[in-house]
Design a protein around this motif. Structure first.
Motif, PDB file in Angstrom:
ATOM      1  N   ILE A  47     -19.838   0.020  17.295  1.00 34.43           N
ATOM      2  CA  ILE A  47     -18.712   0.887  16.948  1.00 34.43           C
ATOM      3  C   ILE A  47     -19.133   2.324  17.226  1.00 34.43           C
ATOM      4  CG2 ILE A  47     -17.098   1.593  15.163  1.00 34.43           C
ATOM      5  CD1 ILE A  47     -16.884  -1.336  15.882  1.00 34.43           C
ATOM      6  N   ALA A  48     -18.326   3.018  18.040  1.00 33.34           N
ATOM      7  CA  ALA A  48     -18.586   4.437  18.345  1.00 33.34           C
ATOM      8  C   ALA A  48     -20.020   4.634  18.836  1.00 33.34           C
ATOM      9  CB  ALA A  48     -18.299   5.313  17.141  1.00 33.34           C
ATOM     10  N   GLU A 137     -20.236   9.167  10.650  1.00 32.20           N
ATOM     11  CA  GLU A 137     -20.095   9.815  11.958  1.00 32.20           C
ATOM     12  C   GLU A 137     -18.632   9.888  12.377  1.00 32.20           C
ATOM     13  OE1 GLU A 137     -22.624   7.410  14.291  1.00 32.20           O
ATOM     14  OE2 GLU A 137     -24.486   8.406  13.685  1.00 32.20           O
ATOM     15  N   ASN A 138     -17.827   8.940  11.944  1.00 31.66           N
ATOM     16  CA  ASN A 138     -16.387   9.009  12.242  1.00 31.66           C
ATOM     17  C   ASN A 138     -15.763  10.227  11.573  1.00 31.66           C
ATOM     18  OD1 ASN A 138     -13.770   7.676  13.180  1.00 31.66           O
ATOM     19  ND2 ASN A 138     -13.434   7.818  10.961  1.00 31.66           N
ATOM     20  N   GLY A 139     -16.196  10.486  10.337  1.00 30.58           N
ATOM     21  CA  GLY A 139     -15.684  11.683   9.668  1.00 30.58           C
ATOM     22  C   GLY A 139     -16.186  12.956  10.330  1.00 30.58           C
ATOM     23  N   PHE A 146     -17.737  20.915  11.924  1.00 33.83           N
ATOM     24  CA  PHE A 146     -19.026  20.271  12.185  1.00 33.83           C
ATOM     25  C   PHE A 146     -19.333  20.266  13.684  1.00 33.83           C
ATOM     26  CE2 PHE A 146     -21.527  16.556  13.278  1.00 33.83           C
ATOM     27  CZ  PHE A 146     -22.599  16.672  12.411  1.00 33.83           C
ATOM     28  N   LEU A 147     -18.315  19.993  14.496  1.00 28.12           N
ATOM     29  CA  LEU A 147     -18.539  19.966  15.946  1.00 28.12           C
ATOM     30  C   LEU A 147     -18.909  21.345  16.468  1.00 28.12           C
ATOM     31  CD1 LEU A 147     -15.633  17.595  17.079  1.00 28.12           C
ATOM     32  CD2 LEU A 147     -18.065  17.051  16.794  1.00 28.12           C
ATOM     33  N   LEU A 148     -18.267  22.405  15.944  1.00 26.60           N
ATOM     34  CA  LEU A 148     -18.627  23.756  16.370  1.00 26.60           C
ATOM     35  C   LEU A 148     -20.047  24.113  15.948  1.00 26.60           C
ATOM     36  CD1 LEU A 148     -15.313  25.688  15.587  1.00 26.60           C
ATOM     37  CD2 LEU A 148     -16.194  24.989  17.830  1.00 26.60           C
ATOM     38  N   LYS A 149     -20.434  23.676  14.761  1.00 28.84           N
ATOM     39  CA  LYS A 149     -21.781  23.922  14.287  1.00 28.84           C
ATOM     40  C   LYS A 149     -22.802  23.187  15.165  1.00 28.84           C
ATOM     41  CE  LYS A 149     -24.555  23.610  10.068  1.00 28.84           C
ATOM     42  NZ  LYS A 149     -24.556  23.169   8.644  1.00 28.84           N
ATOM     43  N   PHE A 234     -24.379  15.441  17.984  1.00 25.82           N
ATOM     44  CA  PHE A 234     -22.994  14.970  18.068  1.00 25.82           C
ATOM     45  C   PHE A 234     -22.940  13.498  17.651  1.00 25.82           C
ATOM     46  CE2 PHE A 234     -23.560  18.402  21.081  1.00 25.82           C
ATOM     47  CZ  PHE A 234     -22.491  19.239  20.786  1.00 25.82           C
ATOM     48  N   PRO A 235     -21.902  13.124  16.932  1.00 25.50           N
ATOM     49  CA  PRO A 235     -21.832  11.756  16.378  1.00 25.50           C
ATOM     50  C   PRO A 235     -21.912  10.664  17.433  1.00 25.50           C
ATOM     51  CG  PRO A 235     -20.197  13.176  15.334  1.00 25.50           C
ATOM     52  CD  PRO A 235     -20.773  13.964  16.466  1.00 25.50           C
ATOM     53  N   TYR A 236     -21.190  10.807  18.535  1.00 33.98           N
ATOM     54  CA  TYR A 236     -21.141   9.731  19.508  1.00 33.98           C
ATOM     55  C   TYR A 236     -22.478   9.554  20.241  1.00 33.98           C
ATOM     56  CZ  TYR A 236     -19.410   6.708  23.207  1.00 33.98           C
ATOM     57  OH  TYR A 236     -19.223   5.649  24.056  1.00 33.98           O
TER      58      TYR A 236
END
Length: 544
Positions: A47-48, A137-139, A146-149, A234-236
């Protein structure tokens, strides 16, 4: 309204639990049937980009692939909502149910266990932990802040990475500029006397290559760490970054474990070599004392050096055999293969070398030859200048240097002209054949007279003449004398002067030197009158 929803939820869960219990009761029968059937192909639930679990068994007729698709559909549907999802596990017979909120995500069965693991609970907890990471990680993937950080951290890491690369390049350039000055300042350390051991140009090239390797090793290490850090933000891509870190840590741990594991054996091997060195030095000193005259008959000044070398070789070979099992990598297949290859090469190509070495030992300890002696080996005559393990060098009277294999010397007759003399010197002999019509007493007297006229032949012991053969047409006379020690070239000159004196004496007394293979006597004697001794272009010397 809230109490009604809880009631309906509890009712739904009760129905669900009843269905699961009924399914679990039939699990054993299904497992027995699955055991008789061929094993299904494993399917990974991802998943992801994160692996959650690998299904290996068939459950209620569903193959691992179908179980993976169903679980993925349930989890994707749950992640698409906005509710707060909690991951938990519940036991059900021999299996474990993994819940995502109020939904059944998947079931972990004993057939899903990886080889070497015996606990279904541990497998279920590991899968649940992976599912929690997926939820977290989905959140994070939906959180813009979070992505900008993460993007900011990645940018800072990229700038730091570029700065480190430039710093490493700058240091390498400075070292390349500094090394020639240091080498010029300390060039005397690489000299023995006035001889340069290593050329500065070659040394600079070697240092440059080493710095080049170090530079690219640091570049690859920094690039690896930068890529791992950026992917982990990054989560992915975080699973990829974690795998890079795991691989690097595993490699470092492997190298460290190998170094620490090899240190005890390496310490034992070093201790063995130090002990061998001490024993070798002691044996060298002992053999030197035992080589004194009157101690051991076979150990003399000539045999001391080869005996010392053989003793040291035996000690070091024994030490190598003892230290071999303790060397790092001695038990690996590569090390064993290399040992077999070396042994095969020695057994196939070293037979002649071993034979030559054995012949050299025979010559050394039998004392057949010694440096400085005049010998004849296989038709070659000269003075022994050097005796080695494999070859012997002889210098002939014509100034030639002959290198003779030791196996040839041991396999042929060797004449030593320096052993049968009294005192110093060597034996000189020559052969003439005179007809039976010449009195043998006259021939002997003329040969002795020629020897007395030859400078370099000793009067004591006196020269002797032997009649060595009585052939069909002539007797054979051999003149044997002893000459003073000299270099090979003067010995050749001595023989030349002796032969000239023999011709002169025989001409003076009217005796011709010839082997009379004839049908009748010649009408005139084959002599050289005295007045023709110095016919042109020969010139008479003042001493004649």
């Amino acid at each position: 309204m809230g109490s009604r929803m809880c009631t309906w939820g509890a009712l739904a869960m009760g129905i669900f639990w009843s269905a699961l219990t009924l399914a679990a009761d039939t699990t054993e029968t299904a497992e027995q049937k699955a055991a008789a059937a061929p094993p299904a192909e494993a399917a990974e639930l991802k998943i992801a980009n994160r692996s959650v679990i690998v299904f290996r068994g068939t459950l209620l007729g569903e193959t691992p692939e179908l179980r993976s698709r169903r679980a993925r559909a349930v989890i994707d549907e749950a992640l698409a909502g906005d509710e707060d999802l909690q991951v938990s596990i519940d036991p059900i017979q021999k299996s474990y149910l993994v819940l995502l909120g109020y939904r059944r995500a998947f079931i972990v069965t004993p057939q899903d266990l990886e080889a070497g693991k015996n606990s279904v609970r541990e497998a279920a907890e590991a899968a649940a932990e992976n599912l929690r990471l997926v939820v977290m990680e989905n959140g994070e993937a939906r959180n813009v802040r979070f992505l900008l950080k993460a993007a900011g951290f990645s940018a800072v890491a990229t700038l730091l990475f570029i700065g480190l690369l430039r710093a490493v390049r700058f240091v390498r350039r400075k070292l390349l500029d500094l090394i020639p000055k240091v080498m010029q300042r300390h060039t005397h350390l690489l000299q023995v006397g006035h001889t340069q051991i290593i050329d500065m140009q070659n040394l600079y090239y070697l240092v440059d290559r080493l710095l080049w390797l170090l530079y690219w090793a640091l570049v690859l290490l920094f690039s690896y760490q930068w890529l791992s850090f950026v992917l982990s933000q990054f989560p992915y891509t975080r699973p990829w970054g974690e795998s890079l870190n795991i691989h690097l840590l595993q490699m470092a741990r492997y190298l460290l474990d190998g170094i620490l594991g090899a240190m005890p054996g390496l310490a034992v091997a070093v201790a063995i070599f130090f002990i061998a060195r001490g024993i070798s030095d002691f044996m060298r000193s002992l053999l030197k004392r035992m080589a004194r005259p009157g101690t051991i008959s076979w150990l003399s000044h000539e045999t001391l050096q080869p005996t010392t070398r053989l003793t040291s070789l035996a000690i070091w070979l024994f030490a190598l055999a003892m230290a071999y099992p303790y060397l790092p990598g001695a038990g690996t297949e590569a090390f064993k293969g290399l040992s077999v290859l070396i042994g095969l090469m020695i057994s196939l190509g070293a037979s002649s070398v071993v034979g030559q070495a054995a012949a050299g030992l025979i010559l050394t300890y039998s004392r057949t030859l010694r440096p400085g002696e005049f010998v004849q080996v296989g038709g070659h005559e000269g003075t022994v200048t050097e005796m080695g393990m494999f070859t012997t060098t002889i210098r002939t009277g014509l100034g030639e240097m002959l290198t003779i294999p030791n196996s040839m010397i041991t396999g042929s007759v060797t004449k030593n002209y320096s052993r049968t003399v009294s005192g110093e010197g060597y034996v000189v002999d020559t052969v003439v054949t005179i007809g039976y019509d010449t009195p043998w007493r006259q021939v002997e007297a003329m040969l002795l007279e020629a020897a007395r006229r030859t400078e370099g032949i000793l009067a004591n012991p006196a020269p002797q003449v032997f009649q060595t053969a009585l052939s069909d047409f002539y007797p054979e006379y051999r003149l044997v004398a002893q000459a003073v020690p000299s270099m090979p070239r003067p010995r050749a000159e001595l023989l030349s002067v002796l032969h000239a004196n023999i011709q002169d004496v025989f001409n003076e007394y009217g005796v011709q030197i010839m082997s009379p293979h004839y049908l009748g006597d010649p009408q005139s004697d084959k002599l050289v009158p005295r007045e023709k001794w110095y016919a042109a272009p020969a010139k008479e010397s003042p001493d004649s």
